[in-house]
Design a protein around this motif. Structure first.
Motif, PDB file in Angstrom:
ATOM      1  N   TYR A  89       0.806  -1.216   0.000  1.00  0.00           N
ATOM      2  CA  TYR A  89       0.000   0.000   0.000  1.00  0.00           C
ATOM      3  C   TYR A  89       0.844   1.273   0.000  1.00  0.00           C
ATOM      4  CZ  TYR A  89      -3.722  -3.183   1.460  1.00  0.00           C
ATOM      5  OH  TYR A  89      -4.611  -4.211   1.526  1.00  0.00           O
ATOM      6  N   TYR A  90       0.313   2.275  -0.706  1.00  0.00           N
ATOM      7  CA  TYR A  90       0.700   3.656  -0.455  1.00  0.00           C
ATOM      8  C   TYR A  90      -0.197   4.146   0.679  1.00  0.00           C
ATOM      9  CZ  TYR A  90       2.655   3.546  -5.215  1.00  0.00           C
ATOM     10  OH  TYR A  90       3.352   3.230  -6.348  1.00  0.00           O
ATOM     11  N   THR A  91       0.358   4.892   1.592  1.00  0.00           N
ATOM     12  CA  THR A  91      -0.444   5.480   2.654  1.00  0.00           C
ATOM     13  C   THR A  91      -0.262   6.987   2.624  1.00  0.00           C
ATOM     14  OG1 THR A  91      -0.122   3.518   4.028  1.00  0.00           O
ATOM     15  CG2 THR A  91      -0.945   5.500   5.115  1.00  0.00           C
ATOM     16  N   VAL A  92      -1.367   7.693   2.359  1.00  0.00           N
ATOM     17  CA  VAL A  92      -1.348   9.148   2.301  1.00  0.00           C
ATOM     18  C   VAL A  92      -1.972   9.689   3.579  1.00  0.00           C
ATOM     19  CG1 VAL A  92      -2.170  11.202   1.091  1.00  0.00           C
ATOM     20  CG2 VAL A  92      -1.456   9.179  -0.212  1.00  0.00           C
ATOM     21  N   LEU A  93      -1.235  10.555   4.258  1.00  0.00           N
ATOM     22  CA  LEU A  93      -1.741  11.201   5.461  1.00  0.00           C
ATOM     23  C   LEU A  93      -2.111  12.639   5.140  1.00  0.00           C
ATOM     24  CD1 LEU A  93      -2.281  11.345   8.532  1.00  0.00           C
ATOM     25  CD2 LEU A  93       0.120  12.023   8.811  1.00  0.00           C
ATOM     26  N   LEU A  94      -3.384  12.972   5.351  1.00  0.00           N
ATOM     27  CA  LEU A  94      -3.885  14.336   5.152  1.00  0.00           C
ATOM     28  C   LEU A  94      -4.183  14.941   6.515  1.00  0.00           C
ATOM     29  CD1 LEU A  94      -6.482  13.671   2.296  1.00  0.00           C
ATOM     30  CD2 LEU A  94      -4.069  14.279   2.056  1.00  0.00           C
ATOM     31  N   SER A  95      -3.754  16.175   6.722  1.00  0.00           N
ATOM     32  CA  SER A  95      -4.035  16.883   7.973  1.00  0.00           C
ATOM     33  C   SER A  95      -4.618  18.245   7.638  1.00  0.00           C
ATOM     34  CB  SER A  95      -2.759  17.054   8.803  1.00  0.00           C
ATOM     35  OG  SER A  95      -2.216  15.796   9.147  1.00  0.00           O
ATOM     36  N   MET A  96      -5.774  18.555   8.226  1.00  0.00           N
ATOM     37  CA  MET A  96      -6.423  19.836   7.958  1.00  0.00           C
ATOM     38  C   MET A  96      -6.913  20.447   9.254  1.00  0.00           C
ATOM     39  SD  MET A  96      -9.795  18.362   5.960  1.00  0.00           S
ATOM     40  CE  MET A  96      -8.757  17.316   4.932  1.00  0.00           C
ATOM     41  N   ASN A  97      -6.748  21.740   9.386  1.00  0.00           N
ATOM     42  CA  ASN A  97      -7.072  22.439  10.613  1.00  0.00           C
ATOM     43  C   ASN A  97      -8.524  22.895  10.629  1.00  0.00           C
ATOM     44  OD1 ASN A  97      -6.419  23.619  13.148  1.00  0.00           O
ATOM     45  ND2 ASN A  97      -6.282  25.618  12.172  1.00  0.00           N
ATOM     46  N   LYS A  98      -9.253  22.471  11.664  1.00  0.00           N
ATOM     47  CA  LYS A  98     -10.633  22.912  11.906  1.00  0.00           C
ATOM     48  C   LYS A  98     -11.557  22.623  10.725  1.00  0.00           C
ATOM     49  CE  LYS A  98     -11.141  26.794  14.173  1.00  0.00           C
ATOM     50  NZ  LYS A  98     -11.046  28.210  14.593  1.00  0.00           N
ATOM     51  N   ARG A  99     -11.276  21.549  10.005  1.00  0.00           N
ATOM     52  CA  ARG A  99     -12.138  21.124   8.896  1.00  0.00           C
ATOM     53  C   ARG A  99     -12.183  19.604   8.837  1.00  0.00           C
ATOM     54  NH1 ARG A  99     -10.469  23.385   3.291  1.00  0.00           N
ATOM     55  NH2 ARG A  99      -8.375  23.017   4.108  1.00  0.00           N
ATOM     56  N   ALA A 100     -13.274  19.091   8.256  1.00  0.00           N
ATOM     57  CA  ALA A 100     -13.410  17.658   8.050  1.00  0.00           C
ATOM     58  C   ALA A 100     -14.115  17.424   6.723  1.00  0.00           C
ATOM     59  CB  ALA A 100     -14.198  17.023   9.186  1.00  0.00           C
ATOM     60  N   PHE A 101     -13.967  16.206   6.183  1.00  0.00           N
ATOM     61  CA  PHE A 101     -14.684  15.847   4.962  1.00  0.00           C
ATOM     62  C   PHE A 101     -16.183  15.903   5.206  1.00  0.00           C
ATOM     63  CE2 PHE A 101     -11.232  12.761   3.171  1.00  0.00           C
ATOM     64  CZ  PHE A 101     -10.405  13.843   2.910  1.00  0.00           C
ATOM     65  N   ASN A 102     -16.908  16.480   4.278  1.00  0.00           N
ATOM     66  CA  ASN A 102     -18.352  16.353   4.263  1.00  0.00           C
ATOM     67  C   ASN A 102     -18.738  15.039   3.609  1.00  0.00           C
ATOM     68  OD1 ASN A 102     -19.905  18.300   5.521  1.00  0.00           O
ATOM     69  ND2 ASN A 102     -19.770  19.746   3.859  1.00  0.00           N
ATOM     70  N   TYR A 103     -19.993  14.632   3.781  1.00  0.00           N
ATOM     71  CA  TYR A 103     -20.490  13.500   3.005  1.00  0.00           C
ATOM     72  C   TYR A 103     -20.437  13.897   1.529  1.00  0.00           C
ATOM     73  CZ  TYR A 103     -22.537  11.342   7.200  1.00  0.00           C
ATOM     74  OH  TYR A 103     -22.741  10.761   8.423  1.00  0.00           O
ATOM     75  N   LEU A 104     -19.816  13.097   0.721  1.00  0.00           N
ATOM     76  CA  LEU A 104     -19.777  13.206  -0.733  1.00  0.00           C
ATOM     77  C   LEU A 104     -18.877  14.312  -1.275  1.00  0.00           C
ATOM     78  CD1 LEU A 104     -23.429  12.332  -1.768  1.00  0.00           C
ATOM     79  CD2 LEU A 104     -21.395  10.907  -1.862  1.00  0.00           C
ATOM     80  N   GLU A 105     -18.940  15.535  -0.774  1.00  0.00           N
ATOM     81  CA  GLU A 105     -18.056  16.559  -1.326  1.00  0.00           C
ATOM     82  C   GLU A 105     -17.944  17.737  -0.370  1.00  0.00           C
ATOM     83  OE1 GLU A 105     -19.546  18.176  -4.949  1.00  0.00           O
ATOM     84  OE2 GLU A 105     -21.524  18.578  -4.150  1.00  0.00           O
ATOM     85  N   GLY A 106     -16.849  18.486  -0.536  1.00  0.00           N
ATOM     86  CA  GLY A 106     -16.662  19.682   0.254  1.00  0.00           C
ATOM     87  C   GLY A 106     -16.220  19.377   1.675  1.00  0.00           C
ATOM     88  N   PHE A 107     -16.070  20.434   2.449  1.00  0.00           N
ATOM     89  CA  PHE A 107     -15.588  20.319   3.821  1.00  0.00           C
ATOM     90  C   PHE A 107     -16.587  20.974   4.771  1.00  0.00           C
ATOM     91  CE2 PHE A 107     -12.044  20.764   0.890  1.00  0.00           C
ATOM     92  CZ  PHE A 107     -11.258  19.656   1.194  1.00  0.00           C
TER      93      PHE A 107
END
Length: 376
Positions: free
Chosen positions: A152-170
């Motif tokens: 596997y490739y493992t990609v780590l994403l880190s975002m401040n004060k945001r999270a994935f929405n269902y389906l699209e956007g944050f």
């Protein structure tokens, strides 16, 4: 001629990076390109939620079929979701649920985008990745790191004060919190196999796994896509339709137990009161805490959680207002079926506001009530 051949060979070699040269963006782009080539997809979706901070655990599993070839639909795809006792179908125009336990069917004709936000099987799902990765790639504020092993490739994403929405956007998070997503991508297929969501504050974790992945999966029977197919076997589900209480009407009185003591609305007459209807397992309810902490006379009416869980929620999220429980019937009286929802009751006991936890709107109502009080 020899120099031209040499240049062609150099270009061919430069077009492919060895794995040691890859960056997170490269792998995400390859995965996105792969997902964009898929017409139909079937996979097993498994989600495990472990929130030690809220004393909450849950698991979900379903077989999901996605038809990405239907580009003209509201979502850009059609789907069928099947778990034990439940089926949800969207055929491009109709969305309906089948309940195997009571043999009922619920139909939504011409659904809006909001109709799909409550479908938990899209939480950290393959369709969500397909729609959100382009935004992730273009966002330089998101930290992206890459590691790999043999599979596997493992990609780590880190975002401040945001999270994935269902389906699209944050979705925005008001609390100071970094949300981390660890995405495991199969080196052979370039398809996602696992997403682990964590944060930098506590040990809360959500893990989704995708197994039995079948590309170019055969279509379910054509008749299975249509509501009319099931009307003989399933009866229409009779649902109580709630309508939020109207502004300028008298707020229904109630007495509810609280973590400290019970509260009766009629005893608060002569004060402006803010009622928040909420449930524990709700990210937006967590996000609302800092805003509500700024106001006096806030009473948070929980619909169905236990006093112990409510107390843990208040402690972990530093809620300073009063917490009430056993509020299901009161929520129905006020026509509330989405959370969090705020009702402001004026000094005369009338409803002055019904809506989301919108600081601007709440401030405007409170200023207006204050001005009315001074004018008397």
């Amino acid at each position: 001629m020899r120099s031209i051949i040499f240049m062609i060979l150099i270009c061919a070699v430069c077009g492919f990076r060895t794995s040691s040269d890859l960056k997170a963006d490269d792998v995400l782009k390859r995965m996105a390109d792969k997902l964009n080539t898929i017409k139909t997809l079937r996979y097993q979706y498994n989600r495990e939620i472990s929130y030690p901070s809220e004393n909450y655990k849950a698991s979900t599993s379903a077989s999901i079929f996605i038809d990405f070839s239907s580009k003209d639909t509201l979502l850009g795809f059609r789907y069928q979701i099947n778990d034990a006792g439940y089926t949800n179908v969207f055929n491009g125009t109709e969305q309906f649920d089948l309940n195997e336990r009571d043999k009922t069917i619920r139909l939504r004709q011409q659904p809006s985008a909001n109709s799909f936000r409550s479908i938990s099987y899209f939480y950290n799902s393959i369709p969500t990745l397909k729609r959100i990765i382009p935004a992730v790639l273009s966002d330089e504020t998101i930290t992206k790191e890459l590691t790999e092993d043999d599979e596997y490739y493992t990609v780590l994403l880190s975002m401040n004060k945001r999270a994935f929405n269902y389906l699209e956007g944050f979705s925005a998070i008001t609390a100071e919190r970094v949300i981390n997503y660890r995405i495991f991508i199969d080196k052979t297929t370039l398809l996602p196999r696992r997403i682990i969501q964590t944060n930098n504050v506590n040990d809360d974790l959500v893990q989704t796994d995708f197994s039995n992945i079948e590309i170019a999966a055969p279509y379910p029977p054509e008749t299975s896509w249509y509501y009319s197919t099931y009307t003989k076997e399933y009866k229409p589900k009779e649902e109580k339709v709630l309508h939020p209480i109207a502004v300028n009407t008298m707020a229904p009185d109630f007495t509810l137990p609280g973590l400290q003591d019970s509260v009766s609305l009629f005893k608060l007459r002569g004060q402006v009161v803010i009622l928040e209807f909420w449930i524990r397992n709700c990210g937006y309810c967590i996000s609302a805490v800092p805003a509500l902490n700024n106001y006096p006379n806030v009473f948070a009416i929980n619909v169905h959680d236990t006093p112990a869980d409510i107390a843990l929620f208040a402690k972990n999220n530093k809620a300073t207002y009063k917490m009430l429980y056993n509020g299901k019937k009161v929520a129905e009286q006020y026509g509330i079926d989405a959370y969090p929802m705020v009702v402001i009751v004026d000094k005369a006991g009338k409803v002055a506001y019904v809506g989301s936890v919108n600081k601007t709107a709440i401030d405007d109502i409170l200023k207006r009530e204050e001005a009315v009080a001074h004018s008397r």
